[in-house]
Design a protein around this motif. Structure first.
Motif, PDB file in Angstrom:
ATOM      1  N   VAL A  93     -27.145 -15.933  18.061  1.00 20.21           N
ATOM      2  CA  VAL A  93     -28.690 -15.635  19.105  1.00 20.21           C
ATOM      3  C   VAL A  93     -27.932 -14.799  20.363  1.00 20.21           C
ATOM      4  N   GLY A 120     -33.338 -14.274  21.610  1.00 21.59           N
ATOM      5  CA  GLY A 120     -33.674 -14.941  22.728  1.00 21.59           C
ATOM      6  C   GLY A 120     -34.299 -14.035  24.489  1.00 21.59           C
ATOM      7  N   HIS A 138     -36.318 -19.214  22.160  1.00 18.94           N
ATOM      8  CA  HIS A 138     -36.283 -18.827  21.368  1.00 18.94           C
ATOM      9  C   HIS A 138     -36.843 -18.308  20.229  1.00 18.94           C
TER      10      HIS A 138
END
Length: 294
Positions: A93, A120, A138
């Motif tokens: 992420v 993100g 996201h």
């Protein structure tokens, strides 16, 4: 997957914005591994229960989910592109700020190395991370966002924008334009009122009510933009342009910088010259959608 309520997670990059997610994850009970090039930045987190990984590779294999928050996308590629770094089987992420093109390119790059990838954007200040006030959208495969949502919720409000990896970066930039647009308009008004001895604190509540009122117009204006039709239900652009001229004239008369209202009026004048003077203000989307003249 295993119960994600207290799933292990890794955080790479411990600047101000990286330390905040790591701290929020620890507070939420997640076993948290951290890595940073300058190890002293991990001291407070380690004292709070985090594990400091000796290498990037060790940090990546410690958890099924790795949150990255570095200075830019080049730093991400340089760090994770080393020959001894294994990405296969992990979900990345990436909360690093960058462009939508960089996000899409990095998603392909990570996929080629066997990693799953979400991009993100941190639309919050560090002190709000870990609260619902922190909005962290996201983009990427929805199943990846859903799989790790219980962990990501520890950081703030989770929003999945769509499968296009570039959407989070675009929303981030769009949010910045809103923020600066509101703040710049308030500063312009404050500068005008200061010439009459009105201080910023006195004007701020009035300006806030105006901003909230204008925000209420957005859903209706959005319908016009999406339809591509702009009937003048409230005011025609040519009327708004006369008000813009008034702002420019008053600013110049009072010795206040008029660059911002002049810029907006120039765009309105171009739209009027193109035959849109009788339409409503959102018709300016046609001007905003064009490349700049600079």
């Amino acid at each position: 997957m295993d119960d994600e309520t207290h799933a292990p997670v890794t955080v790479i990059g411990l600047g101000l914005m990286g330390r905040a997610p790591a701290g929020a994850l620890l507070a939420a009970g997640h076993p948290t591994t951290v890595w940073n090039r300058t190890t002293s930045k991990a001291d407070q987190l380690v004292a709070g229960g985090a594990r400091l990984a000796p290498t990037v590779d060790d940090a990546l294999v410690a958890s099924p989910l790795t949150i990255i928050c570095l200075t830019d996308y080049r730093a991400v590629h340089d760090l994770l592109g080393a020959n001894d770094v294994a990405l296969g089987g992990t979900t990345l992420v990436n909360l690093t700020s960058g462009s939508s093109t960089q996000a899409r390119d990095t998603a392909r790059w990570a996929g080629q190395r066997g990693a799953r990838y979400l991009d993100g954007a941190v639309m919050a200040i560090p002190s709000t991370i870990g609260t619902a006030e922190a909005v962290i959208p996201h983009s990427g495969p929805e199943e990846d966002c859903q799989a790790h949502e219980p962990t990501l919720r520890a950081l703030g409000t989770v929003t999945h924008l769509g499968a296009d990896h570039g959407l989070a970066a675009l929303y981030d930039v769009a949010g910045l334009t809103m923020m600066w647009g509101v703040l710049n308009a308030w500063l312009q008004g404050t500068a005008l009122l200061r010439t009459a001895g009105v201080d910023a604190a006195t004007y701020a509540p009035f300006a806030r009510r105006l901003a909230v009122g204008v925000a209420g117009w957005l859903p209706g204006y959005a319908e016009q933009v999406d339809r591509g039709r702009f009937p003048a239900e409230v005011s025609a652009l040519e009327t708004d342009a006369r008000a813009m001229a008034h702002v420019v004239e008053e600013s110049e008369a009072l010795g206040v910088n008029a660059e911002l209202p002049k810029l907006i009026k120039a765009m309105a004048d171009r739209a009027i010259a193109a035959g849109h003077g009788g339409e409503q203000y959102p018709v300016l989307i046609e001007e905003f959608g064009k490349p700049g003249n600079g």
